[in-house]
Motif scaffolding. Structure first.
Motif, mmCIF file in Angstrom:
data_model
loop_
_atom_site.group_PDB
_atom_site.id
_atom_site.type_symbol
_atom_site.label_atom_id
_atom_site.label_comp_id
_atom_site.label_asym_id
_atom_site.label_seq_id
_atom_site.Cartn_x
_atom_site.Cartn_y
_atom_site.Cartn_z
ATOM 1 N N ALA A 1 60.797 -20.369 82.684
ATOM 2 C CA ALA A 1 62.120 -20.392 83.307
ATOM 3 C C ALA A 1 62.161 -19.556 84.584
ATOM 4 C CB ALA A 1 63.167 -19.887 82.312
ATOM 5 N N LEU A 2 61.517 -18.409 84.573
ATOM 6 C CA LEU A 2 61.540 -17.545 85.760
ATOM 7 C C LEU A 2 60.689 -18.112 86.890
ATOM 8 C CD1 LEU A 2 61.705 -13.819 84.671
ATOM 9 C CD2 LEU A 2 63.417 -15.622 84.671
ATOM 10 N N MET A 3 59.662 -18.887 86.555
ATOM 11 C CA MET A 3 58.911 -19.556 87.621
ATOM 12 C C MET A 3 59.806 -20.543 88.365
ATOM 13 S SD MET A 3 54.973 -20.251 86.457
ATOM 14 C CE MET A 3 55.349 -21.208 84.992
ATOM 15 N N GLY A 4 60.781 -21.108 87.664
ATOM 16 C CA GLY A 4 61.742 -21.988 88.316
ATOM 17 C C GLY A 4 62.821 -21.221 89.055
ATOM 18 N N GLN A 5 63.273 -20.112 88.457
ATOM 19 C CA GLN A 5 64.354 -19.339 89.080
ATOM 20 C C GLN A 5 63.880 -18.605 90.332
ATOM 21 O OE1 GLN A 5 66.154 -16.406 86.523
ATOM 22 N NE2 GLN A 5 68.070 -16.458 87.631
ATOM 23 N N ALA A 6 62.681 -18.058 90.291
ATOM 24 C CA ALA A 6 62.112 -17.354 91.451
ATOM 25 C C ALA A 6 60.957 -18.182 92.002
ATOM 26 C CB ALA A 6 61.654 -15.960 91.049
ATOM 27 N N ARG A 7 61.222 -19.441 92.259
ATOM 28 C CA ARG A 7 60.186 -20.382 92.678
ATOM 29 C C ARG A 7 59.487 -19.903 93.943
ATOM 30 N NH1 ARG A 7 59.696 -25.434 90.984
ATOM 31 N NH2 ARG A 7 61.820 -25.378 90.123
ATOM 32 N N GLY A 8 58.167 -19.955 93.909
ATOM 33 C CA GLY A 8 57.378 -19.545 95.063
ATOM 34 C C GLY A 8 57.132 -18.050 95.141
ATOM 35 N N ILE A 9 57.859 -17.273 94.345
ATOM 36 C CA ILE A 9 57.683 -15.811 94.336
ATOM 37 C C ILE A 9 56.983 -15.381 93.051
ATOM 38 C CG2 ILE A 9 58.862 -13.580 94.401
ATOM 39 C CD1 ILE A 9 61.100 -14.921 95.973
ATOM 40 N N TYR A 10 57.610 -15.729 91.933
ATOM 41 C CA TYR A 10 56.960 -15.479 90.633
ATOM 42 C C TYR A 10 56.210 -16.739 90.251
ATOM 43 C CZ TYR A 10 56.386 -14.825 85.598
ATOM 44 O OH TYR A 10 55.858 -14.737 84.337
ATOM 45 N N THR A 11 54.885 -16.681 90.275
ATOM 46 C CA THR A 11 54.049 -17.853 90.040
ATOM 47 C C THR A 11 53.013 -17.553 88.963
ATOM 48 O OG1 THR A 11 52.444 -17.183 91.717
ATOM 49 C CG2 THR A 11 54.304 -18.544 92.458
ATOM 50 N N PHE A 12 52.240 -18.580 88.622
ATOM 51 C CA PHE A 12 51.141 -18.398 87.671
ATOM 52 C C PHE A 12 50.182 -17.329 88.186
ATOM 53 C CE2 PHE A 12 46.911 -19.281 86.019
ATOM 54 C CZ PHE A 12 47.138 -19.530 84.678
#
Length: 469
Positions: free
Chosen positions: A429-440
């Motif tokens: 969910a956080l990868m979607g909320q902070a897309r491009g910032i919090y990534t794999f």
């Protein structure tokens, strides 16, 4: 790097699923199941589930909701089960096995529906928005924000669940430090670990703990024995990351959001409902879902009161008409895709179990490896495969192990997903909320610290709760 990690993940899941076949509640609901793992129908069912779950994994890229492939797979798998049992003259067993799986799903679904409705109502009454605006307007330093969001994530997730808590705390991070992507990425890792760790010591903190509690494997107060191990699981990586926090203090943002009428009453009703579910289960030996649904009924009565007497101008709609509160709007906002996903997973697992994978997996993990190492592996697997089917598999295998070992697998399945960003609903969910910032990749940078916390938490449990092992 992104494509490489996705390919690596799909490949590993295919391998792990073959080595760790899912099983069912068949042994409890329908007697001994037939051993049909080597038949063409059994292998077809297993391959179908692997394919369906691969589509679930690729949800973000193919834009196919996760419930769709597993629901279709569940129906086909049970057709294969029926044909297989018909061929060996045991068709009468199929309905009993299926009924048992449906009963387990029904209890889980209704419990979650009640909890989701309470959370949605609290959200509609601005409870979460008010908390977020208060935090944003305080003008804390980056160091303070890092620790405050972590602490709140750890202590809110046992009640509000780890996904909701992670989204709330990440919203605070993005609001106050959107111009500091490195800090936001690190803060998201901290929140994911804290939310997952906090959810591990409460029956309400994660779907896996809820399943363990409803199965009667760990009593309500028994989860509290995991508090210190869970706390260490978060504190170890948090302390390490805190040495790398940027210095500075973002500008305070003036933002005031008022809690709507009845917000605190709904919060009180939610707490009372949780208490009622516990009392029903512990004192009256009734399933917790009965307490949750009774509390939902009380909330609906209170919703009627709000609908009749809440004339707050802030509820007015754009056309000038009065926007009355409607509890059924909050029911509609439930995560139906998630609820249907659980249906598909549980029925797929049940169908594969009917083909007889139980003895194979139990022998491989809990006899050959031993309970402790098997439970440690469960946590690592939950970082790659979603922890829900993994934990459901363990519960339905029902291996012969001590109370302390059931606590251990509850801990590892809950916190193991923090090892990778894709290992938990909070991380995804956080990868979607902070897309491009919090990534794999940004999460993987700190996996070594999270893994250290994972090891420390297991050691702490084995030491502190040694008398239960």
């Amino acid at each position: 790097m992104k494509n490489l990690s996705n390919t690596w993940r799909v490949s590993l899941i295919g391998l792990v699923t073959c080595l760790f076949p899912v099983i069912s509640l068949a042994s409890e609901g329908g007697g001994d199941v037939a051993h049909l793992t080597g038949t063409g129908l059994g292998l077809t069912a297993l391959i179908l589930f692997i394919f369906a779950y691969a589509l679930v994994i690729g949800e973000e890229h193919i834009h196919l909701r996760k419930s769709k492939p597993v629901m279709v797979a569940a129906g086909i798998i049970w057709v294969l089960v029926a044909i297989a049992y018909m061929e060996i003259g045991q068709i009468d067993k199929v309905e009993a096995i299926l009924d048992h799986n449906l009963l387990e799903y029904g209890k889980l679904m209704l419990f979650l529906l009640a909890a989701m409705t309470f959370i949605n109502t609290l959200d509609e009454r601005n409870m979460f928005a008010a908390l977020r605006s208060w935090l944003v307007s305080r003008g804390f330093s980056l160091y303070g924000i890092f620790w405050i969001t972590g602490v709140l994530a750890f202590f809110i997730s046992p009640v509000a669940d780890n996904l909701t808590t992670a989204l709330l705390m990440a919203a605070v991070l993005v609001a106050v430090a959107s111009d500091r992507p490195q800090f936001v990425a690190m803060g998201c890792v901290n929140i994911v670990v804290a939310a997952n760790a906090g959810g591990a010591w409460s029956p309400f903190g994660d779907i896996t703990t809820l399943m363990v509690w409803q199965a009667g494997l760990v009593e309500f107060t028994g989860f509290f024995a995991l508090f210190i191990p869970s706390l260490l699981n978060w504190l170890v990586p948090a302390l390490i990351m805190s040495f790398f926090i940027e210095k500075g203090k973002p500008a305070a943002i003036s933002q005031v959001i008022r809690v709507k009428q009845g917000g605190f009453v709904v919060l009180g009703l939610f707490v009372a409902t949780i208490a009622m579910a516990v009392v029903f289960h512990n004192s009256l030996h009734l399933p917790p879902v009965l307490g949750m649904m009774t509390g939902l009924g009380v909330l609906k009565f209170y919703g009627w009161y709000l609908k009749m007497f809440d004339n707050d101008p802030s509820n007015d709609t754009a056309d000038g008409s009065v926007g009355r509160f409607d509890i059924f709007n909050q029911l509609q906002r439930a995560e139906w895709d998630t609820l249907m996903f659980f249906y598909g997973v549980i029925l797929c697992v049940g169908g594969l179990g009917a083909f007889g994978y139980l003895a194979m997996v139990s022998e491989l993990l809990y006899t050959d490896m031993g309970a402790t190492w098997a439970n440690v592996m469960v946590g690592i697997l939950s970082a790659i495969v979603d922890n829900i089917p993994v934990m459901f598999a363990v519960i339905t295998m029902n291996p012969d192990m001590s109370y302390g070992q059931w606590l251990l697998v509850t801990l590892t399945a809950g916190v193991g997903g923090s090892l990778l960003s894709i290992g938990s609903a909070a991380g995804v969910a956080l990868m979607g909320q902070a897309r491009g910032i919090y990534t794999f990749g940004s999460h993987l940078k700190w996996t070594w610290a999270v893994a250290l916390g994972y090891v420390v938490s297991i050691w702490a449990h084995l030491w502190i709760n040694a008398t239960l092992i």
